[in-house]
Write a protein that holds these residues in place. Structure first.
Motif, PDB file in Angstrom:
ATOM      1  N   GLU A 182       0.830  -1.210   0.000  1.00 52.55           N
ATOM      2  CA  GLU A 182       0.000   0.000   0.000  1.00 52.55           C
ATOM      3  C   GLU A 182       0.860   1.253   0.000  1.00 52.55           C
ATOM      4  O   GLU A 182       1.891   1.320   0.676  1.00 52.55           O
ATOM      5  CB  GLU A 182      -0.903  -0.017   1.231  1.00 52.55           C
ATOM      6  CG  GLU A 182      -1.842   1.167   1.357  1.00 52.55           C
ATOM      7  CD  GLU A 182      -2.812   1.000   2.517  1.00 52.55           C
ATOM      8  OE1 GLU A 182      -3.468  -0.068   2.582  1.00 52.55           O
ATOM      9  OE2 GLU A 182      -2.899   1.901   3.366  1.00 52.55           O
ATOM     10  N   ASN A 237       0.293   5.285   0.734  1.00 53.07           N
ATOM     11  CA  ASN A 237      -0.568   6.373   1.200  1.00 53.07           C
ATOM     12  C   ASN A 237       0.113   7.709   0.922  1.00 53.07           C
ATOM     13  O   ASN A 237       1.249   7.936   1.355  1.00 53.07           O
ATOM     14  CB  ASN A 237      -0.837   6.250   2.702  1.00 53.07           C
ATOM     15  CG  ASN A 237      -1.883   5.212   3.018  1.00 53.07           C
ATOM     16  OD1 ASN A 237      -2.386   4.546   2.128  1.00 53.07           O
ATOM     17  ND2 ASN A 237      -2.196   5.043   4.293  1.00 53.07           N
ATOM     18  N   LYS A 273      -0.492  11.926   0.983  1.00 52.83           N
ATOM     19  CA  LYS A 273      -1.240  13.152   1.258  1.00 52.83           C
ATOM     20  C   LYS A 273      -0.927  14.126   0.132  1.00 52.83           C
ATOM     21  O   LYS A 273       0.138  14.747   0.107  1.00 52.83           O
ATOM     22  CB  LYS A 273      -0.835  13.728   2.607  1.00 52.83           C
ATOM     23  CG  LYS A 273      -1.182  12.830   3.784  1.00 52.83           C
ATOM     24  CD  LYS A 273      -0.718  13.447   5.100  1.00 52.83           C
ATOM     25  CE  LYS A 273      -1.035  12.537   6.272  1.00 52.83           C
ATOM     26  NZ  LYS A 273      -0.543  13.108   7.560  1.00 52.83           N
ATOM     27  N   ARG A 277      -4.813   6.576  -1.822  1.00 47.46           N
ATOM     28  CA  ARG A 277      -4.365   5.281  -1.306  1.00 47.46           C
ATOM     29  C   ARG A 277      -4.366   4.280  -2.456  1.00 47.46           C
ATOM     30  O   ARG A 277      -5.420   4.020  -3.058  1.00 47.46           O
ATOM     31  CB  ARG A 277      -5.280   4.771  -0.193  1.00 47.46           C
ATOM     32  CG  ARG A 277      -4.767   3.479   0.461  1.00 47.46           C
ATOM     33  CD  ARG A 277      -5.725   2.955   1.502  1.00 47.46           C
ATOM     34  NE  ARG A 277      -6.913   2.372   0.906  1.00 47.46           N
ATOM     35  CZ  ARG A 277      -8.000   2.007   1.589  1.00 47.46           C
ATOM     36  NH1 ARG A 277      -8.053   2.228   2.901  1.00 47.46           N
ATOM     37  NH2 ARG A 277      -9.037   1.481   0.979  1.00 47.46           N
ATOM     38  N   ARG A 288      -3.461   0.354  -3.424  1.00 50.10           N
ATOM     39  CA  ARG A 288      -3.221  -0.947  -2.786  1.00 50.10           C
ATOM     40  C   ARG A 288      -3.187  -2.042  -3.850  1.00 50.10           C
ATOM     41  O   ARG A 288      -4.092  -2.137  -4.679  1.00 50.10           O
ATOM     42  CB  ARG A 288      -4.313  -1.238  -1.746  1.00 50.10           C
ATOM     43  CG  ARG A 288      -4.124  -2.532  -0.977  1.00 50.10           C
ATOM     44  CD  ARG A 288      -5.246  -2.725   0.045  1.00 50.10           C
ATOM     45  NE  ARG A 288      -5.138  -1.803   1.166  1.00 50.10           N
ATOM     46  CZ  ARG A 288      -6.079  -1.657   2.103  1.00 50.10           C
ATOM     47  NH1 ARG A 288      -7.187  -2.365   2.033  1.00 50.10           N
ATOM     48  NH2 ARG A 288      -5.899  -0.800   3.088  1.00 50.10           N
TER      49      ARG A 288
END
Length: 228
Positions: free
Chosen positions: A105, A107, A109, A121, A123
């Motif tokens: 994953e 992530n 911002k 996100r 994955r």
């Protein structure tokens, strides 16, 4: 000849109406409850998630997901995770089907524009199910937007996100390459102390089924995010 023509037309109409009926989406009301603990020690990060999902008009549990992951903070905006998910799926007449998932994953911002915070996100999942031997590969991409409703530090925020699931291969347990499902959420994020929050709202899931049909789930989504 006229009689045969009438019978043929009737058969064609019946087949056409049956085809339309089988293509109609199947709707269900559901309740999903999620609790996720986030933490970090230096640049190391982790999360652990428990999520029971109730379906068939919220009359029975459909799935139970346990999902821990460990990761590394590249910087303040980017975190990478390696995780594992244990999934139990309950279905009437078919007992319990289990699934093991390994996933990677990312992530991110993305930033803020006119008070709206954006995040991504991504994955990538590797999936093994008890009903088959093949490994299924699936890619998921979520875009999330949050906008505080006041200028206060701990403001309630309006939340919206959408997540697209794409299966990358066919499997002997029913996965088919291509579009798998899409989820879209609208709701509120409520601060409950520190960085912890509660999210509540409406989640719509539109999924392709193994029978080449479409399932549409209308979900009350309740989420607790505990952050240290």
């Amino acid at each position: 000849m006229a009689g045969r023509t009438r019978h043929l037309m009737a058969a064609l109409c019946l087949a056409a109406s049956g085809g339309r009926a089988s293509a109609e989406p199947v709707h269900d009301g559901q309740l999903w409850i999620n609790t996720t603990l986030f933490g970090s020690i230096g640049d190391a990060a982790f999360f652990a998630e428990v999520q029971p999902r109730f379906g068939t008009g919220i009359s029975q549990i459909d799935q139970l997901i346990l999902r821990p992951a460990v990761g590394w903070k590249v910087d303040q905006t980017l975190t990478l995770y390696q995780g594992y998910a244990s999934v139990e799926t309950h279905s009437a007449g078919n007992g319990v089907r289990t699934e093991d998932r390994s996933f990677q994953e990312v992530n991110w911002k993305i930033g803020e524009l006119s008070g709206v915070k954006a995040a991504s996100r991504t994955r990538f999942e590797q999936r093994w199910q008890s009903s088959g031997r093949d490994v299924g590969f699936r890619l998921r991409e979520q875009l999330r937007f949050a906008m505080p409703l006041t200028e206060e530090k701990d403001s309630v925020s309006a939340i919206g996100w959408t997540e697209l699931f794409v299966a990358l291969n066919d499997t002997d347990w029913g996965a088919r390459a291509g579009f798998d499902r899409i989820r879209s959420f609208v709701g509120l994020e409520l601060p409950i102390g520190g960085a912890s929050t509660v999210e509540v709202g409406y989640l719509n899931q539109t999924a392709r089924t193994t029978a080449s049909g479409v399932a549409v789930d209308h979900i009350l989504s309740l989420n607790l995010f505990v952050r240290n």
